[in-house]
Design a protein around this motif. Structure first.
Motif, mmCIF file in Angstrom:
data_model
loop_
_atom_site.group_PDB
_atom_site.id
_atom_site.type_symbol
_atom_site.label_atom_id
_atom_site.label_comp_id
_atom_site.label_asym_id
_atom_site.label_seq_id
_atom_site.Cartn_x
_atom_site.Cartn_y
_atom_site.Cartn_z
ATOM 1 N N CYS A 55 -53.740 37.372 -33.396
ATOM 2 C CA CYS A 55 -53.294 38.763 -33.530
ATOM 3 C C CYS A 55 -54.399 39.636 -34.123
ATOM 4 C CB CYS A 55 -52.050 38.833 -34.416
ATOM 5 S SG CYS A 55 -50.534 38.204 -33.655
ATOM 6 N N ILE A 95 -56.292 42.987 -32.584
ATOM 7 C CA ILE A 95 -56.398 44.273 -33.280
ATOM 8 C C ILE A 95 -57.850 44.730 -33.351
ATOM 9 C CG2 ILE A 95 -56.069 45.417 -35.510
ATOM 10 C CD1 ILE A 95 -53.612 43.550 -35.898
ATOM 11 N N ALA A 99 -59.008 45.968 -29.919
ATOM 12 C CA ALA A 99 -57.825 46.624 -29.352
ATOM 13 C C ALA A 99 -58.054 47.239 -27.984
ATOM 14 C CB ALA A 99 -57.317 47.697 -30.310
ATOM 15 N N LEU A 127 -51.000 44.346 -28.109
ATOM 16 C CA LEU A 127 -51.493 45.031 -29.309
ATOM 17 C C LEU A 127 -50.332 45.395 -30.227
ATOM 18 C CD1 LEU A 127 -53.684 46.338 -31.002
ATOM 19 C CD2 LEU A 127 -53.485 48.394 -29.568
ATOM 20 N N LYS A 128 -49.260 45.904 -29.659
ATOM 21 C CA LYS A 128 -48.090 46.263 -30.460
ATOM 22 C C LYS A 128 -47.531 45.036 -31.171
ATOM 23 C CE LYS A 128 -43.497 48.389 -30.121
ATOM 24 N NZ LYS A 128 -42.490 49.005 -29.209
ATOM 25 N N SER A 180 -49.164 42.329 -31.977
ATOM 26 C CA SER A 180 -50.134 41.892 -32.981
ATOM 27 C C SER A 180 -50.059 42.753 -34.234
ATOM 28 C CB SER A 180 -51.548 41.936 -32.391
ATOM 29 O OG SER A 180 -51.649 41.081 -31.271
ATOM 30 N N VAL A 181 -49.960 44.055 -34.043
ATOM 31 C CA VAL A 181 -49.891 44.986 -35.172
ATOM 32 C C VAL A 181 -48.658 44.722 -36.025
ATOM 33 C CG1 VAL A 181 -49.489 47.416 -35.762
ATOM 34 C CG2 VAL A 181 -51.257 46.809 -34.099
ATOM 35 N N TRP A 233 -48.839 40.226 -37.223
ATOM 36 C CA TRP A 233 -49.921 39.377 -37.725
ATOM 37 C C TRP A 233 -49.695 38.970 -39.170
ATOM 38 C CZ3 TRP A 233 -53.079 40.292 -41.900
ATOM 39 C CH2 TRP A 233 -53.123 41.602 -42.404
ATOM 40 N N VAL A 283 -60.654 44.270 -40.246
ATOM 41 C CA VAL A 283 -59.426 45.048 -40.065
ATOM 42 C C VAL A 283 -59.254 46.122 -41.129
ATOM 43 C CG1 VAL A 283 -58.170 43.240 -38.845
ATOM 44 C CG2 VAL A 283 -58.005 43.381 -41.334
ATOM 45 N N ILE A 295 -60.380 50.784 -37.537
ATOM 46 C CA ILE A 295 -59.396 49.792 -37.109
ATOM 47 C C ILE A 295 -58.071 49.994 -37.827
ATOM 48 C CG2 ILE A 295 -58.883 47.318 -37.057
ATOM 49 C CD1 ILE A 295 -61.848 46.819 -36.652
ATOM 50 N N VAL A 328 -55.568 51.906 -36.069
ATOM 51 C CA VAL A 328 -54.873 51.231 -34.978
ATOM 52 C C VAL A 328 -53.641 50.496 -35.483
ATOM 53 C CG1 VAL A 328 -55.059 49.408 -33.241
ATOM 54 C CG2 VAL A 328 -56.965 50.989 -33.599
ATOM 55 N N TRP A 329 -53.796 49.771 -36.607
ATOM 56 C CA TRP A 329 -52.696 48.910 -37.039
ATOM 57 C C TRP A 329 -51.896 49.472 -38.197
ATOM 58 C CZ3 TRP A 329 -52.634 47.096 -42.020
ATOM 59 C CH2 TRP A 329 -53.849 47.009 -42.709
#
Length: 265
Positions: free
Chosen positions: A186, A190, A193, A201-202, A204-205, A208, A234, A239, A242-243
């Motif tokens: 995961c 990310i 991504a 991606l969703k 994993s976010v 994880w 991360v 990044i 993103v998460w």
């Protein structure tokens, strides 16, 4: 025409009856056997016609564990010495990673999405797509959906066989380790991504940190340089954007995992 002739009268009525007797009324057994035979034919062609039935003579009636062992041994026969120890090790690592990931997923993913999630497995070491195709008989038995769009529906008996110590040790999946490699996969998604599908991606976010916590709760510890490098990446500002989701949940799960690691050191 020659191709069709090669398969005339195969399997014979006696062979079909033999399989029926072995299944002993268990539909899952019969469905799994048929898909395994189909996979063997696809891989080995006419050379598999005699071999697949010879394998069944070694099994008891309706014995799912015997069937599962046969399927595992046809993937990597660990009963004898390895001709290439490095190859065997990479195949078993890949098996543990992919099957473990499927077993601990918090949400169902399709085969295509699982391939994307496990893209951190080096292609030169282990071909995830090929592996999943070969293991259709136990991962997606009886499905009429296209391969990549199918969602693995592992039968409980196979799940128990793999996770409860009934399978050969080399194939047993430890829950904690499965969560660890899934958390790492995961994080890889990310960090990279831009190259992954939105669904992966969703997933994993959102998961994880849950996989990380469950890995530590499962008594898994690690000295994994790649994992620590991913942690460093991360928290990079680009990044994080993103998460960034439910930060208090992420903090709680990561803190729980960190505390668990400290207690075992």
């Amino acid at each position: 025409m020659k191709q069709i002739t090669r398969w005339n009268n195969w399997p014979s009525d006696d062979e079909v009856q033999y399989l029926s007797d072995k299944a002993n009324g268990l539909f899952h057994y019969a469905a799994t056997v048929v898909q395994w035979i189909e996979g063997q034919i696809f891989q080995y062609g006419t050379a598999s016609r005699k071999r697949v039935f010879e394998k069944f003579t070694q099994m008891g009636i309706g014995q799912l564990e015997d069937l599962y062992r046969l399927i595992l041994m046809s993937f990597e026969n660990i009963d004898g010495p390895a001709q290439d120890a490095d190859w065997r090790a990479s195949q078993l690592r890949g098996f543990q990673h992919v099957v473990g990931t499927i077993l601990v997923l918090d949400e169902p993913l399709t085969i295509h999405q699982i391939i994307a999630l496990t893209a951190d497995i080096p292609e030169d070491d282990f071909d995830v797509a090929n592996f999943l195709q070969r293991f259709c008989s136990v991962l997606i038995p009886g499905t009429t959906t296209s391969f990549e769009e199918a969602t693995p529906q592992m039968h409980k008996s196979f799940r128990d066989y793999i996770m409860d110590g009934h399978a050969p040790e080399e194939f047993c999946v430890l829950t904690g380790h499965a969560h660890l490699v899934t958390a790492r996969s995961c994080l890889e998604v990310i960090v990279k991504a831009g190259s992954q599908s939105d669904v992966v991606l969703k997933y994993s976010v959102h998961h994880w940190h849950e996989h990380l916590r469950k890995a530590v709760e499962g008594s898994t510890t690690w000295e994994d340089e790649r994992m620590w490098n991913l942690f460093e990446q991360v928290v990079d500002e680009g990044i994080v954007n993103v998460w960034h989701t439910k930060p208090w949940v992420v903090f709680l799960n990561v803190a729980t995992a960190g505390w668990g690691l400290l207690k075992v050191r």
